[in-house]
Scaffold this motif. Structure first.
Motif, PDB file in Angstrom:
ATOM      1  N   LEU A   1     -10.238   7.843  34.665  1.00 31.64           N
ATOM      2  CA  LEU A   1      -9.315   6.760  34.989  1.00 31.64           C
ATOM      3  C   LEU A   1      -8.192   7.308  35.864  1.00 31.64           C
ATOM      4  O   LEU A   1      -7.566   8.321  35.523  1.00 31.64           O
ATOM      5  CB  LEU A   1      -8.731   6.155  33.707  1.00 31.64           C
ATOM      6  N   ALA A   2      -7.941   6.676  36.987  1.00 26.83           N
ATOM      7  CA  ALA A   2      -6.881   7.118  37.898  1.00 26.83           C
ATOM      8  C   ALA A   2      -5.529   6.713  37.322  1.00 26.83           C
ATOM      9  O   ALA A   2      -5.259   5.527  37.123  1.00 26.83           O
ATOM     10  CB  ALA A   2      -7.071   6.496  39.278  1.00 26.83           C
TER      11      ALA A   2
ATOM     12  N   CYS B   1      -6.918  10.732  28.103  1.00 25.75           N
ATOM     13  CA  CYS B   1      -6.232  12.016  27.935  1.00 25.75           C
ATOM     14  C   CYS B   1      -6.206  12.765  29.250  1.00 25.75           C
ATOM     15  O   CYS B   1      -7.198  12.781  29.989  1.00 25.75           O
ATOM     16  CB  CYS B   1      -6.955  12.844  26.868  1.00 25.75           C
ATOM     17  N   GLY B   2      -5.071  13.389  29.551  1.00 19.67           N
ATOM     18  CA  GLY B   2      -4.937  14.144  30.795  1.00 19.67           C
ATOM     19  C   GLY B   2      -5.555  15.524  30.741  1.00 19.67           C
ATOM     20  O   GLY B   2      -5.714  16.172  31.782  1.00 19.67           O
TER      21      GLY B   2
ATOM     22  N   PRO C   1      -6.906  12.273  37.372  1.00 22.90           N
ATOM     23  CA  PRO C   1      -7.807  11.633  36.412  1.00 22.90           C
ATOM     24  C   PRO C   1      -7.317  11.816  34.970  1.00 22.90           C
ATOM     25  O   PRO C   1      -6.862  12.895  34.585  1.00 22.90           O
ATOM     26  CB  PRO C   1      -9.140  12.355  36.618  1.00 22.90           C
ATOM     27  N   PHE C   2      -7.417  10.761  34.195  1.00 24.24           N
ATOM     28  CA  PHE C   2      -7.310  10.823  32.743  1.00 24.24           C
ATOM     29  C   PHE C   2      -8.670  10.421  32.201  1.00 24.24           C
ATOM     30  O   PHE C   2      -9.352   9.565  32.776  1.00 24.24           O
ATOM     31  CB  PHE C   2      -6.210   9.892  32.234  1.00 24.24           C
ATOM     32  N   TRP C   3      -9.067  11.054  31.101  1.00 24.38           N
ATOM     33  CA  TRP C   3     -10.451  10.937  30.637  1.00 24.38           C
ATOM     34  C   TRP C   3     -10.509  10.152  29.331  1.00 24.38           C
ATOM     35  O   TRP C   3      -9.757  10.409  28.402  1.00 24.38           O
ATOM     36  CB  TRP C   3     -11.055  12.330  30.430  1.00 24.38           C
TER      37      TRP C   3
ATOM     38  N   MET D   1     -10.883  10.082  43.832  1.00 24.51           N
ATOM     39  CA  MET D   1     -11.332  10.198  42.449  1.00 24.51           C
ATOM     40  C   MET D   1     -12.767  10.709  42.354  1.00 24.51           C
ATOM     41  O   MET D   1     -13.095  11.516  41.477  1.00 24.51           O
ATOM     42  CB  MET D   1     -11.195   8.845  41.748  1.00 24.51           C
ATOM     43  N   VAL D   2     -13.639  10.265  43.257  1.00 17.73           N
ATOM     44  CA  VAL D   2     -15.024  10.762  43.241  1.00 17.73           C
ATOM     45  C   VAL D   2     -15.036  12.268  43.478  1.00 17.73           C
ATOM     46  O   VAL D   2     -15.766  13.011  42.799  1.00 17.73           O
ATOM     47  CB  VAL D   2     -15.882  10.028  44.289  1.00 17.73           C
ATOM     48  N   ARG D   3     -14.243  12.738  44.419  1.00 20.98           N
ATOM     49  CA  ARG D   3     -14.194  14.182  44.677  1.00 20.98           C
ATOM     50  C   ARG D   3     -13.626  14.946  43.482  1.00 20.98           C
ATOM     51  O   ARG D   3     -14.083  16.051  43.164  1.00 20.98           O
ATOM     52  CB  ARG D   3     -13.359  14.444  45.932  1.00 20.98           C
ATOM     53  N   GLN D   4     -12.621  14.367  42.810  1.00 21.54           N
ATOM     54  CA  GLN D   4     -12.078  15.008  41.617  1.00 21.54           C
ATOM     55  C   GLN D   4     -13.128  15.115  40.518  1.00 21.54           C
ATOM     56  O   GLN D   4     -13.247  16.151  39.851  1.00 21.54           O
ATOM     57  CB  GLN D   4     -10.868  14.207  41.106  1.00 21.54           C
TER      58      GLN D   4
END
Length: 461
Positions: free
Chosen positions: A228-229, A427-428, A209-211, A261-264
């Motif tokens: 965002l994946a 941002c990562g 994920p990047f935010w 992504m949901v789990r992350q």
């Protein structure tokens, strides 16, 4: 065309699944005290069309070998037809002695999620297969509780419907087959990165994920983060977003990305108790199947996480069945999640369908803000879209805000919540916590989470 083909294909698969389940009932009496599973390679005809019979058969055989490794000495296997494998788990084995309808469904879900991540190396490039499953836990005694979806667990001897149905479009021969092979190479890159993240072997690279922030243009308040994946290189730097998500939708593999992504995001919400995060879900992922059971269980046990989780529905693919999507959305909303509709104005959903989803937040596609800067007509269209969005949802977000001109046009249309490079690039690094009096709590209504028009949250600069 591909979106329509995907919807038709999904409907055909549901019909085939009902017939197949009925045919399996006759086999149950032959194997008493046995759990029976049928695994089908959902994209087998697609692989035949794109790669030919020989390579498709080799890919299926490789998938069957991997399933055999998961079964080990707990049962036996038999090929029913070219694309269907029967697995028989007997009592008296390590797996069979603990098998119940609930655990059997969970085991099938594990198999169906694991196999598509494995690449079959062919002379035409990597190939991935999709696995659907149905099963019958034919045991003398069984648990009689309810499943996480709230429905009664299968009775002993019942045959489930086909779960995890394949929704990819069947390519025609020629140019579409060539496009399918090109998409498969792109999808393989993403699935390999996803698998390395699951296995803990990605290092600094992989898929993560990047935010990006959604902020109020007037006050600077950060409403929430969007996850965002992004594929990243060995140094942890993001690759260009590209079109890999569209490729995953066309080939029917995007549900694996969405689950990951949901789990992350749930894991991040567990670590950070004072932030809110939205995660994208493809229209193809909105189906009520056992893959979501562990997620629903987590959200049911942790209301403080569910209330801070926003499910952002994207419309770059059509809904295979709108009624299923609405049912999925209603279930997640009852758990406390907020519903965000992405790509407003460019997606497949009609206004009638939007009303059925009753989104808490609507995001206007960035296309309209770009056009608004080019002409008066474009600006008038943006204003009209903003008014329509506000009539459906209490909160509207303008996407693609990259310049002060974009910001001002959105503000003039009454859209204060904005997202784009002007307010920060993805941002990562982990999203930084808010300093706030408290997060807005969901109202005590059956509808669940609702977005407060002006939350008292400020991002720490």
């Amino acid at each position: 065309m591909w979106g329509l083909a995907m919807a038709i294909n999904a409907d055909r698969r549901r019909t085939e699944g009902t017939r197949a389940g009925a045919a399996h009932v006759a086999r149950l009496a032959r194997y008493p005290d046995t759990a029976l599973f049928w695994f089908r390679i959902g994209n087998y005809p697609h692989l035949v069309a794109a790669y030919g019979q020989e390579l498709a058969s080799e890919a299926v055989a490789t998938a069957h070998d991997h399933i055999a490794r998961l079964v080990q000495d707990n049962g036996t296997m038999e090929t029913c037809r070219a694309d269907v494998l029967e697995v028989r788990i007997k009592r008296g084995t390590r797996l069979g002695d603990t098998m119940t309808p609930a655990s059997g469904a969970a085991w099938a879900a594990t198999v169906c999620e694991a196999i598509p991540l494995l690449a079959f190396a062919s002379k035409a490039g990597p190939i991935h297969v999709w696995v659907s499953a149905c099963w019958s836990i034919f045991t003398p005694e069984s648990d009689s509780g309810e499943s996480d979806s709230g429905e009664d667990a299968s009775s002993p001897g019942d045959v489930s419907e086909w779960m995890f149905p394949f929704v990819g479009a069947l390519p025609e021969y020629g140019e579409e087959a060539e496009r399918y092979r090109a998409d498969m190479a792109i999808v393989s890159h993403a699935l390999t990165a996803l698998k390395s993240m699951r296995d803990g072997t990605a290092g600094s690279g992989g898929l993560r994920p990047f935010w990006q922030k959604v902020r109020c243009a007037d006050s600077g308040v950060t409403r929430y983060f969007e996850a965002l994946a992004r594929l990243s290189d060995s140094k942890g730097l993001p690759e260009r977003p590209g079109t890999y998500i569209l490729s995953m939708e066309r080939l029917g593999f995007v549900r694996l990305l969405d689950l990951f992504m949901v789990r992350q995001v749930i894991a991040e919400l567990e670590r950070s108790e004072d932030i809110q995060i939205a995660v994208n879900l493809s229209a193809l992922s909105l189906s009520d199947d056992p893959w979501w059971d562990d997620i629903r269980s987590t959200l049911r046990r942790n209301g403080h996480i569910a209330r801070r989780l926003l499910l952002e529905i994207t419309e770059t693919a059509s809904f295979p069945k709108v009624s299923d999507a609405v049912r999925f959305v209603d279930t997640m909303r009852r758990l406390g999640c907020g519903i965000v509709l992405d790509d407003f104005g460019t997606g497949y959903a009609s206004v009638r369908q939007l009303l059925a989803f009753a989104p808490d937040i609507i995001k206007i596609d960035s296309l309209f803000l770009r056009r608004a800067t080019a002409s008066e007509r474009g600006r008038a269209i943006f204003v009209s879209l903003a008014q329509l969005a506000k009539s459906i949802s209490a909160t509207v977000v303008a996407e693609g805000v990259e310049t002060s001109q974009h910001r001002n046009i959105a503000l003039e249309a009454g859209v204060n919540w904005q997202q784009g490079y002007l307010w920060g690039q993805p941002c990562g690094c982990r999203p930084r916590p808010y300093v706030a009096d408290g997060l807005p709590q969901p109202p005590e209504t059956s509808r669940g989470w609702q977005c407060a028009p002006e939350p008292s949250l400020r991002f720490v600069q």
